[in-house]
Design a protein around this motif. Structure first.
Motif, short mmCIF file in Angstrom:
data_model
loop_
_atom_site.label_atom_id
_atom_site.label_comp_id
_atom_site.label_asym_id
_atom_site.label_seq_id
_atom_site.Cartn_x
_atom_site.Cartn_y
_atom_site.Cartn_z
N GLN A 1 -1.52 3.35 -6.64
CA GLN A 1 -0.83 2.45 -5.72
C GLN A 1 -1.67 1.22 -5.41
O GLN A 1 -1.15 0.09 -5.37
N TYR A 2 -2.97 1.42 -5.21
CA TYR A 2 -3.84 0.29 -4.89
C TYR A 2 -3.97 -0.67 -6.07
O TYR A 2 -4.03 -1.89 -5.89
N VAL A 3 -4.03 -0.12 -7.27
CA VAL A 3 -4.08 -0.99 -8.45
C VAL A 3 -2.78 -1.78 -8.58
O VAL A 3 -2.78 -2.97 -8.92
N GLN A 4 -1.66 -1.13 -8.29
CA GLN A 4 -0.37 -1.83 -8.34
C GLN A 4 -0.30 -2.93 -7.29
O GLN A 4 0.21 -4.02 -7.55
N ILE A 5 -0.80 -2.63 -6.08
CA ILE A 5 -0.84 -3.65 -5.03
C ILE A 5 -1.74 -4.81 -5.46
O ILE A 5 -1.39 -5.98 -5.31
N ALA A 6 -2.90 -4.46 -6.01
CA ALA A 6 -3.83 -5.50 -6.47
C ALA A 6 -3.17 -6.35 -7.55
O ALA A 6 -3.31 -7.59 -7.55
#
Length: 220
Positions: free
Chosen positions: A57-62
């Motif tokens: 999820q954090y990579v997608q947000i990034a």
């Protein structure tokens, strides 16, 4: 240009920001911090599906922030980041990749020092992977200073942390060609390493220098 950094604690934040200001001053830096991740890794002795899911999820947000590079700050979740980075086509880098490559270039006996047990396996695995890529046989030896990270982060006792870790650095230096400090938080020991006969590598500066090379197209 923009770099998004994913952190599992604020312990290295100021140092990484300072290194970026020094080495890549024109780069916009965005930080994502989830300090529950490291506690969950430590509690479970390694990665869990929930950790991997949150990293994805954090990579997608990034990715949605349209960065030139996405950076993972924590060695303990490095293997989760390896899976999560499949969610993006952006350039990615783990904090300890450049350090592991340099260690492999400097010797065949590599001592890895960690201050939390959950970091040891992914850090050693990374060194071995970089050695395989380089076509080199290496022996990786583990030196765990268990609890030292809690002494630094929770007790805020830098001196006690440094004394415990320095003893293991000295031992590892006697037994190996090069010593790798698995946590970026161990950079507080840099002023005490002048008397160590073997190379002792820390990850933050090497990582930011690698980011510079990647952003400038020298390394992909």
């Amino acid at each position: 240009m923009k770099v998004v950094m994913i952190h599992t604690s604020p312990v290295s934040l100021n140092e990484l920001k300072a290194l970026c200001a020094e080495i890549i001053p024109d780069v916009e830096l965005v930080n994502i911090i989830d300090d529950s991740l490291l506690d969950e890794v430590k509690k479970n002795g390694g990665l869990t599906p929930a950790i991997i899911s949150r990293m994805c999820q954090y990579v997608q947000i990034a990715d949605k922030l349209a960065p030139d590079l996405i950076f993972n700050q924590c060695s303990s979740v490095g293997e989760a980041f390896d899976l999560a980075k499949r969610c993006t086509s952006r350039m990615t880098l783990k904090i300890d990749e450049a350090m592991a490559e340099k260690a492999v270039s400097l010797g065949t006996k590599i001592g890895v020092i960690a201050t939390v047990a959950s970091t040891m396996l992914p850090s050693c695995n990374l060194v071995k992977t970089k050695a395989e890529t380089a076509g080199k046989n290496v022996e990786v030896r583990e030196y765990l200073v268990d609890g030292a990270l809690d002494i630094l982060m929770k007790e805020k006792n830098v001196e006690k942390h440094n004394q415990l870790v320095l003893a293991q650095i000295q031992k590892a230096a006697e037994e190996n060609d090069v010593v790798v400090l698995a946590q970026g938080s161990m950079t507080s020991l840099l002023p005490y390493l002048d008397g160590i006969a073997k190379p002792v590598l820390t990850s933050p500066r090497l990582a930011i220098e690698r980011i510079k090379q990647m952003l400038e197209g020298e390394i992909k």
